[in-house]
Enzyme design. Structure first.
Site, PDB file in Angstrom:
ATOM      1  N   VAL A 155       0.840  -1.207   0.000  1.00 45.28           N
ATOM      2  CA  VAL A 155       0.000   0.000   0.000  1.00 45.28           C
ATOM      3  C   VAL A 155       0.876   1.259   0.000  1.00 45.28           C
ATOM      4  CG1 VAL A 155      -1.673   1.318   1.366  1.00 45.28           C
ATOM      5  CG2 VAL A 155      -1.920  -1.156   1.143  1.00 45.28           C
ATOM      6  N   PHE A 181      -8.623   1.214  -1.304  1.00 44.24           N
ATOM      7  CA  PHE A 181      -9.460   0.165  -1.898  1.00 44.24           C
ATOM      8  C   PHE A 181      -8.778  -0.445  -3.112  1.00 44.24           C
ATOM      9  CE2 PHE A 181     -12.144   3.142   0.384  1.00 44.24           C
ATOM     10  CZ  PHE A 181     -12.863   2.290   1.206  1.00 44.24           C
ATOM     11  N   ALA A 227     -17.809 -17.931  -9.183  1.00 46.44           N
ATOM     12  CA  ALA A 227     -17.627 -19.083  -8.285  1.00 46.44           C
ATOM     13  C   ALA A 227     -16.225 -19.640  -8.457  1.00 46.44           C
ATOM     14  CB  ALA A 227     -18.672 -20.150  -8.610  1.00 46.44           C
ATOM     15  N   GLY A 228     -15.699 -20.211  -7.395  1.00 44.37           N
ATOM     16  CA  GLY A 228     -14.346 -20.766  -7.473  1.00 44.37           C
ATOM     17  C   GLY A 228     -13.986 -21.482  -6.191  1.00 44.37           C
ATOM     18  N   CYS A 253      -5.973  -9.591   2.350  1.00 51.87           N
ATOM     19  CA  CYS A 253      -7.006  -8.645   2.797  1.00 51.87           C
ATOM     20  C   CYS A 253      -8.296  -9.303   3.274  1.00 51.87           C
ATOM     21  CB  CYS A 253      -7.293  -7.664   1.679  1.00 51.87           C
ATOM     22  SG  CYS A 253      -5.801  -6.848   1.110  1.00 51.87           S
TER      23      CYS A 253
HETATM   24  C1  UGA Z   1      -9.297  -6.669  -2.015  1.00 53.29           C
HETATM   25  C2  UGA Z   1     -10.341  -5.618  -2.429  1.00 53.29           C
HETATM   26  O1  UGA Z   1     -10.917  -5.978  -3.691  1.00 53.29           O
HETATM   27  C3  UGA Z   1      -9.716  -4.216  -2.557  1.00 53.29           C
HETATM   28  O2  UGA Z   1     -10.727  -3.257  -2.821  1.00 53.29           O
HETATM   29  C4  UGA Z   1      -9.050  -3.871  -1.221  1.00 53.29           C
HETATM   30  O3  UGA Z   1      -8.391  -2.612  -1.258  1.00 53.29           O
HETATM   31  C5  UGA Z   1      -8.018  -4.933  -0.888  1.00 53.29           C
HETATM   32  O4  UGA Z   1      -8.671  -6.225  -0.820  1.00 53.29           O
HETATM   33  C6  UGA Z   1      -7.408  -4.563   0.438  1.00 53.29           C
HETATM   34  O5  UGA Z   1      -8.120  -4.558   1.443  1.00 53.29           O
HETATM   35  O6  UGA Z   1      -6.243  -4.157   0.473  1.00 53.29           O
HETATM   36  P1  UGA Z   1      -7.379  -8.055  -3.315  1.00 53.29           P
HETATM   37  O7  UGA Z   1      -7.189  -8.787  -2.027  1.00 53.29           O
HETATM   38  O8  UGA Z   1      -6.208  -7.564  -4.060  1.00 53.29           O
HETATM   39  O9  UGA Z   1      -8.329  -6.763  -3.076  1.00 53.29           O
HETATM   40  O10 UGA Z   1      -8.117  -9.058  -4.267  1.00 53.29           O
HETATM   41  P2  UGA Z   1      -9.528  -9.174  -4.998  1.00 53.29           P
HETATM   42  O11 UGA Z   1      -9.361  -8.885  -6.433  1.00 53.29           O
HETATM   43  O12 UGA Z   1     -10.572  -8.435  -4.274  1.00 53.29           O
HETATM   44  O13 UGA Z   1      -9.780 -10.747  -4.844  1.00 53.29           O
HETATM   45  C7  UGA Z   1      -9.825 -11.353  -3.551  1.00 53.29           C
HETATM   46  C8  UGA Z   1     -10.085 -12.836  -3.664  1.00 53.29           C
HETATM   47  O14 UGA Z   1     -11.419 -13.090  -4.060  1.00 53.29           O
HETATM   48  C9  UGA Z   1      -9.204 -13.578  -4.675  1.00 53.29           C
HETATM   49  O15 UGA Z   1      -8.749 -14.784  -4.094  1.00 53.29           O
HETATM   50  C10 UGA Z   1     -10.127 -13.857  -5.845  1.00 53.29           C
HETATM   51  O16 UGA Z   1      -9.768 -15.036  -6.519  1.00 53.29           O
HETATM   52  C11 UGA Z   1     -11.456 -14.039  -5.117  1.00 53.29           C
HETATM   53  N1  UGA Z   1     -12.620 -13.733  -5.954  1.00 53.29           N
HETATM   54  C12 UGA Z   1     -12.866 -12.478  -6.381  1.00 53.29           C
HETATM   55  C13 UGA Z   1     -13.484 -14.758  -6.298  1.00 53.29           C
HETATM   56  O17 UGA Z   1     -13.281 -15.937  -5.913  1.00 53.29           O
HETATM   57  N2  UGA Z   1     -14.586 -14.469  -7.061  1.00 53.29           N
HETATM   58  C14 UGA Z   1     -14.848 -13.218  -7.487  1.00 53.29           C
HETATM   59  O18 UGA Z   1     -15.880 -13.020  -8.184  1.00 53.29           O
HETATM   60  C15 UGA Z   1     -13.959 -12.193  -7.155  1.00 53.29           C
END
Ligand code: UGA
Length: 468
Positions: free
Chosen positions: A11, A155, A257-258, A265
């Site tokens: 960050v 974010f 889904a996954g 985070c």
């Molecule tokens: C997340 C938030 O999206 C950011 O807004 C936030 O700033 C950040 O945490 C933080 O608190 O610092 P991030 O952890 O980088 O960001 O990842 P995401 O893209 O949000 O994905 C998180 C997890 O959810 C991943 O493992 C992804 O594979 C999973 N995911 C996401 C799903 O399984 N399905 C989805 O539809 C979306």
């Protein structure tokens, strides 16, 4: 405007580079001297799109400096942006010792009034506690300086953090109107582009961060829970997501889904929020469930393998494509691949692993294990005979891999696709022997070349008419 950023982690570094990019003078300070030396050379220590180039440009442009001398930054800045780590402690609460250490030093050494801007994710109430701490320290040192505490949660997503900073959906600021009006100036170039700023109380800003992450994690766990039901009734979660997402009140995002969410985070912030609620005596069954569903979902690939091989995984050779918690990052923290690898090693399987960027991170994390072969490419995972191939991360190169080539090397070995990388119709056409994906009917090719989809309790022919 001179901004000091404390913490050159994920960050802090992205914020420092982006504040420099929008025209400020920035000093990024971190006690990790090795990291600072790397950064001073213009080398980017994290894998993040756009960041290496932008970092070099800002250093060359003279807007960005790095220092391991925290005092140097404190004496020159009036905006102190705190981006130190807040790791989880054993009970799930956030460890704030680094935030407090910086606060103490600022109170001792600041020579001008300033803002203490908390960007690190901290529990609700931290701003108030830090304010009291700063006041006490300043009084103790007979300092005439005034430091106001502001909450400014971030974010940014890993993999698109620069974009998320420079093209943010919104900027959240929490604090007194006077303090916020000073911080607004730092964001002016982004506000001028039309990015909305929402000002609120400090407590609200702190809680907004947790609420946003909990909501996103909730959507992921919700759709994963639905996918379990879809699997049992022979429905297709992709169709359900499309149907639900078309409702504007629901929208299509974060409904993929996954095999569960990971990263630094969602899991950590979810646990910290539950811990905050508990410390306030508040029951939060819904927040508990988000995490519980996620932990269950991380076992999905192992469940499929156990079903397919009748619980005999001893000496089976399993390939795994993807180790990072999501694509476009080398971060393996709380990645679903870790759960899969642990269970398979415990069951006596032999593993062939590959990830486009997270290999060094995983090799550093996993002790030497004679049952693991580290592969150089997706091809090399499947170049030796496999009993099954698991896809744990939806990297572009896996999603675009030729299914007919896979069929030729996998023969009867199943694909366990934890990220729904392929269209079912493409899988059918490629005659893949067994294709298991999350919340969708299983695709099975039969020896005479025809392909049928099977669900746990129902079987379908290609046209979708129940055949049994
Ligand atoms: C997340 C938030 O999206 C950011 O807004 C936030 O700033 C950040 O945490 C933080 O608190 O610092 P991030 O952890 O980088 O960001 O990842 P995401 O893209 O949000 O994905 C998180 C997890 O959810 C991943 O493992 C992804 O594979 C999973 N995911 C996401 C799903 O399984 N399905 C989805 O539809 C979306």
């Amino acid at each position: 405007m001179m901004i000091a950023v404390y913490g050159a982690g994920y960050v802090g570094l992205v914020s420092a580079v982006c504040f420099a990019k929008i025209g400020h003078q920035v000093i990024c300070a971190d006690i990790n001297e090795e990291r600072i030396t790397t950064l001073r050379h213009g080398d980017c220590p994290i894998y993040e799109e756009q960041l290496p180039q932008l970092l070099k440009e800002q250093i060359l442009g003279g807007r960005l400096q790095f220092t391991a001398d925290i005092s140097y930054a404190i004496k020159r800045a009036t905006i102190h942006l705190i981006a130190t780590g807040t790791p989880s402690m054993l009970d799930g609460s956030a460890d704030l010792s680094q935030v407090y250490a910086v606060a103490t030093q600022i109170a001792r050494e600041a020579t001008a009034d300033g803002l203490f801007v908390i960007k690190s994710t901290v529990p609700v109430g931290t701003g108030t506690a830090i304010e009291a701490h700063l006041k006490a320290e300043l009084a103790h040192n007979d300092s005439p300086v005034r430091i106001e505490v502001v909450s400014n949660p971030e974010f940014m997503r890993e993999g698109s953090a620069v974009h998320d900073f420079l093209k943010a959906d919104r900027i959240i600021l929490g604090g007194t109107p006077e303090a916020l009006s000073r911080l607004k100036m730092a964001y002016q170039p982004l506000l001028a582009q039309g990015i909305p700023m929402i000002c609120m109380s400090r407590q609200s800003a702190e809680l907004t961060k947790y609420a946003a992450n909990a909501m996103l994690a909730c959507r992921v766990s919700f759709i994963n829970q639905m996918s379990r039901i879809a699997e049992q009734v022979g429905a297709n979660i992709d169709e359900i997501t499309q149907g639900m997402g078309a409702d504007r009140r629901i929208g299509p995002h974060f409904l993929q889904a996954g095999i569960g969410y990971g990263g630094s985070c969602f899991p950590k912030d979810g646990r910290a929020l539950v811990q905050t609620a508990r410390s306030l005596g508040i029951e939060v069954p819904m927040l508990d469930a988000i995490d519980r569903v996620n932990r269950m979902q991380k076992n999905w690939a192992n469940e499929q393998l156990n079903k397919h091989f009748n619980h005999v995984l001893q000496n089976k050779t399993i390939g795994i494509w993807g180790l990072s918690f999501k694509p476009d990052t080398d971060d393996i923290r709380e990645a679903s691949s870790l759960v899969i690898i642990d269970s398979l090693l415990a069951a006596g399987a032999k593993l062939r692993l590959f990830d486009p960027v997270a290999m060094p991170a995983m090799q550093a994390y996993l002790p030497h294990h004679e049952s693991i072969t580290w592969c150089r490419s997706a091809d090399s995972v499947v170049s030796d005979p496999l009993d099954a191939l698991v896809i744990a991360t939806e990297w572009h190169e896996f999603k675009t891999y030729s299914l007919s080539s896979l069929q030729a090397v996998l023969l009867n070995a199943p694909i366990i696709d934890g990220r729904n990388c392929f269209d079912l119709s493409a899988v059918e056409q490629a005659n893949i022997s067994f294709y298991y994906s999350v919340g969708r009917p299983t695709v099975t090719a039969f020896c005479k070349g025809s392909t049928v989809r099977t669900a746990t309790h129902h079987e379908y022919n290609v046209s979708g008419v129940t055949s049994k």
